[in-house]
Design a protein around this motif. Structure first.
Motif, PDB file in Angstrom:
ATOM      1  N   PHE A 166       0.835  -1.212   0.000  1.00  0.00           N
ATOM      2  CA  PHE A 166       0.000   0.000   0.000  1.00  0.00           C
ATOM      3  C   PHE A 166       0.866   1.258   0.000  1.00  0.00           C
ATOM      4  O   PHE A 166       0.649   2.181  -0.786  1.00  0.00           O
ATOM      5  N   ALA A 167       1.888   1.277   0.861  1.00  0.00           N
ATOM      6  CA  ALA A 167       2.660   2.506   1.066  1.00  0.00           C
ATOM      7  C   ALA A 167       3.587   2.826  -0.090  1.00  0.00           C
ATOM      8  O   ALA A 167       3.718   3.991  -0.486  1.00  0.00           O
ATOM      9  N   VAL A 168       4.264   1.829  -0.662  1.00  0.00           N
ATOM     10  CA  VAL A 168       5.243   2.102  -1.720  1.00  0.00           C
ATOM     11  C   VAL A 168       4.584   2.592  -3.011  1.00  0.00           C
ATOM     12  O   VAL A 168       5.027   3.599  -3.584  1.00  0.00           O
ATOM     13  N   PRO A 169       3.525   1.927  -3.529  1.00  0.00           N
ATOM     14  CA  PRO A 169       2.868   2.486  -4.719  1.00  0.00           C
ATOM     15  C   PRO A 169       2.306   3.881  -4.479  1.00  0.00           C
ATOM     16  O   PRO A 169       2.364   4.741  -5.372  1.00  0.00           O
ATOM     17  N   LEU A 170       1.773   4.124  -3.284  1.00  0.00           N
ATOM     18  CA  LEU A 170       1.289   5.465  -2.964  1.00  0.00           C
ATOM     19  C   LEU A 170       2.445   6.456  -2.968  1.00  0.00           C
ATOM     20  O   LEU A 170       2.332   7.565  -3.520  1.00  0.00           O
ATOM     21  N   GLY A 171       3.581   6.056  -2.401  1.00  0.00           N
ATOM     22  CA  GLY A 171       4.737   6.932  -2.370  1.00  0.00           C
ATOM     23  C   GLY A 171       5.311   7.194  -3.752  1.00  0.00           C
ATOM     24  O   GLY A 171       5.813   8.287  -4.025  1.00  0.00           O
ATOM     25  N   ALA A 172       5.236   6.203  -4.640  1.00  0.00           N
ATOM     26  CA  ALA A 172       5.791   6.363  -5.986  1.00  0.00           C
ATOM     27  C   ALA A 172       5.069   7.443  -6.780  1.00  0.00           C
ATOM     28  O   ALA A 172       5.618   7.974  -7.747  1.00  0.00           O
ATOM     29  N   THR A 173       3.847   7.781  -6.390  1.00  0.00           N
ATOM     30  CA  THR A 173       3.083   8.814  -7.095  1.00  0.00           C
ATOM     31  C   THR A 173       2.979  10.118  -6.317  1.00  0.00           C
ATOM     32  O   THR A 173       2.656  11.155  -6.908  1.00  0.00           O
ATOM     33  N   THR A 174       3.244  10.089  -5.008  1.00  0.00           N
ATOM     34  CA  THR A 174       3.032  11.302  -4.217  1.00  0.00           C
ATOM     35  C   THR A 174       4.216  11.688  -3.340  1.00  0.00           C
ATOM     36  O   THR A 174       4.237  12.799  -2.811  1.00  0.00           O
ATOM     37  N   LYS A 175       5.193  10.802  -3.169  1.00  0.00           N
ATOM     38  CA  LYS A 175       6.314  11.061  -2.256  1.00  0.00           C
ATOM     39  C   LYS A 175       7.564  11.369  -3.071  1.00  0.00           C
ATOM     40  O   LYS A 175       8.264  10.471  -3.510  1.00  0.00           O
ATOM     41  N   GLN A 232      10.770   7.017  -0.564  1.00  0.00           N
ATOM     42  CA  GLN A 232       9.631   6.103  -0.697  1.00  0.00           C
ATOM     43  C   GLN A 232       9.863   4.791   0.049  1.00  0.00           C
ATOM     44  O   GLN A 232       8.900   4.119   0.433  1.00  0.00           O
ATOM     45  N   ALA A 233      11.117   4.418   0.237  1.00  0.00           N
ATOM     46  CA  ALA A 233      11.434   3.236   1.043  1.00  0.00           C
ATOM     47  C   ALA A 233      11.576   3.592   2.518  1.00  0.00           C
ATOM     48  O   ALA A 233      11.302   2.774   3.399  1.00  0.00           O
ATOM     49  N   LEU A 234      12.002   4.834   2.797  1.00  0.00           N
ATOM     50  CA  LEU A 234      12.250   5.248   4.180  1.00  0.00           C
ATOM     51  C   LEU A 234      10.977   5.338   5.002  1.00  0.00           C
ATOM     52  O   LEU A 234      10.907   4.820   6.126  1.00  0.00           O
ATOM     53  N   VAL A 235       9.947   6.004   4.462  1.00  0.00           N
ATOM     54  CA  VAL A 235       8.738   6.259   5.250  1.00  0.00           C
ATOM     55  C   VAL A 235       8.062   4.966   5.700  1.00  0.00           C
ATOM     56  O   VAL A 235       7.734   4.829   6.892  1.00  0.00           O
ATOM     57  N   PRO A 236       7.821   3.984   4.823  1.00  0.00           N
ATOM     58  CA  PRO A 236       7.232   2.737   5.316  1.00  0.00           C
ATOM     59  C   PRO A 236       8.088   2.060   6.380  1.00  0.00           C
ATOM     60  O   PRO A 236       7.557   1.446   7.314  1.00  0.00           O
TER      61      PRO A 236
END
Length: 465
Positions: A322-331, A420-424
């Motif tokens: 959930f977090a990585v695909p979301l981050g790939a577009t917004t982070k 994008q890897a750090l936040v999760p």
């Protein structure tokens, strides 16, 4: 006469270097071949179009790198869709799922604010707009611009797959996908699956099986990354070189200084504050970081980012998908925070426009909220035009910076993917769901631990630290 053998010598087998070493060798070889190709010059000029014909080596490097990125992009739509649907379905096994989502978004915003603050500070201290020899006649409005309307309209799926087609002048048809729309569709279907209950069990079985197949195909593609690195970086050096850096040297140094401060200062500090090893994080995320640097595509790198986040950094699959695909577009700490902040200040200084405190607040607002507007449109140019239009600065200033954008984009994308890897990882640690054994494990010879367990383990989020 008899001969006794006390020890049998085993034949020595040739072993390839580790995956990270292969990528590093590809980086060096790419730079060398790129410089060779650049010194070879062009084969000529097309009499019909007036475009320069690249030499055979540049063409080869471009083909190798382009093929790899195309393969990655081909896997992204089904991977995002299947991973999001499966992860939402797995939320039934996650205690505190809503809290995980909100904390992810909160950390996206916190790190973006820190990054944009660093960008603004560097812009004010270094003053890149006052130290440039770029000519004013280079100013031009870009062909594509960003707006809040693009973001809002991009949320509405054009079709269930988020795909769009466009016809070329030669009659060819090209297909593209909007990751933001795929996310919206996948989230809707995932929530519907939860609501349906047992009747959706057969559908979920299919989704999980399809996801396993896509992940296996992804593994085959990523094994080509070292070879692709040669083509991607070699083509960048051959096509752009470093000639344009002279007139925008101060601006370039300011951008890379900001990226390095975030990458080597802010991120390690956050890791240490949360009790995580800095070395283990960077060695775990390194494959995704290097691929992002050469490919210049957060979305294209997303499958590898998700894999190293799960397998190297110990983030549960149900949450990482959930977090990585979301981050790939917004982070996007590089493209949507540091770069537009310094660039906006550069444009203002170049045209002699004074920015007020309100303008700096707007820069921060656009960086935190507006980065999602680039999803499905592409790149930092759209984000920069969105920032300039919000501040009322001349859009012609974008043309001043386009000559060196590919060189800057390498560093920007590497920082994007690292964040994008750090936040999760931070959220998983604070919620007590991180696999600490996997995080602390010695890094193997491949990009990640080669486990074949495709089932998401139950996740129970504890109270945040």
């Amino acid at each position: 006469m008899s001969t006794s053998v006390s020890e049998t010598e085993k034949p020595t087998r040739f072993r390839l270097p580790s995956f990270g070493t292969q990528v590093l060798v590809g980086l060096v070889l790419g730079v060398v071949l790129g410089l060779v190709a650049r010194n070879m010059g062009a084969d000529g000029v097309d009499a019909t179009t007036g475009e320069v014909d690249p030499n055979w080596l540049t063409e080869t490097l471009s083909t190798i790198g382009g093929t790899f990125v195309t393969l990655l992009r081909a896997v992204v739509p089904p991977l995002v869709f299947l991973a999001i649907v499966a992860s939402i379905a797995n939320l039934r096994d996650v205690t505190g799922a809503a809290r995980l989502a909100w904390k992810t978004l909160a950390w996206f915003a916190i790190t973006a604010l820190i990054a944009v603050g660093i960008g603004i500070a560097l812009g004010l201290v270094v003053r890149p707009g006052d130290h440039t020899s770029v000519a004013s006649d280079a100013a031009s409005v870009p062909s594509s611009t960003g707006s809040w309307l693009d973001f809002l309209s991009g949320l509405v799926p054009a079709n269930v797959l988020g795909l769009a087609g466009s016809a070329g002048d030669d009659g060819s048809v090209s297909m593209s996908f909007n990751v933001l729309q795929i996310l919206v569709v996948a989230i809707a279907i995932g929530i519907a699956t939860l609501k349906v209950g047992e009747a959706a069990d057969a559908f979920l079985t299919f989704v999980r099986s399809a996801l396993a197949v896509v992940q296996k195909v992804l593994w085959w593609i990523i094994l080509l990354a070292p070879v692709a690195t040669v083509g991607l970086l070699g083509n960048a050096v051959a096509s752009y070189g470093w000639d344009a850096l002279g007139s925008l040297g101060t601006f370039t140094l300011a951008i890379y200084a900001g990226l390095l401060i975030v990458l080597l200062g802010v991120y390690p500090s956050l890791l240490l504050l949360n009790g995580l090893s800095v070395k283990q994080f960077f060695t775990g995320a390194w494959p995704a970081m290097t691929l992002a640097f050469v490919s210049r595509s957060s979305v294209g790198t997303m499958p590898l980012t998700q894999s190293v986040t799960e397998r190297n950094l110990g983030v549960p699959r149900a949450y990482a998908s959930f977090a990585v695909p979301l981050g790939a577009t917004t982070k996007m700490d590089g493209c949507a925070s540091i770069y537009p902040a310094i660039s906006a200040i550069f444009v203002a200084q170049f045209f002699g426009i004074d920015l007020s405190l309100t303008d700096y607040v707007l820069i921060a607002f656009v960086s935190v909220i507006g980065s999602a507007a680039t999803a499905g449109v592409t790149g930092a140019t759209v984000m920069l035009t969105l920032t300039l239009s919000t501040l009322g600065l001349p859009l012609e200033g974008v043309g001043l910076l386009l000559a060196i954008d590919p060189i800057l984009d390498m560093g920007r994308t590497a920082v994007n993917v690292t964040g994008q890897a750090l936040v999760p990882t931070l959220v998983a640690k604070r919620e007590g769901i991180i696999d600490q054994e996997a995080y602390d494990a010695p890094r193997g010879r491949t990009a990640w631990r080669e486990d074949t367990d495709l089932e998401a383990r139950p996740v129970t989020a504890t109270t945040a630290a």
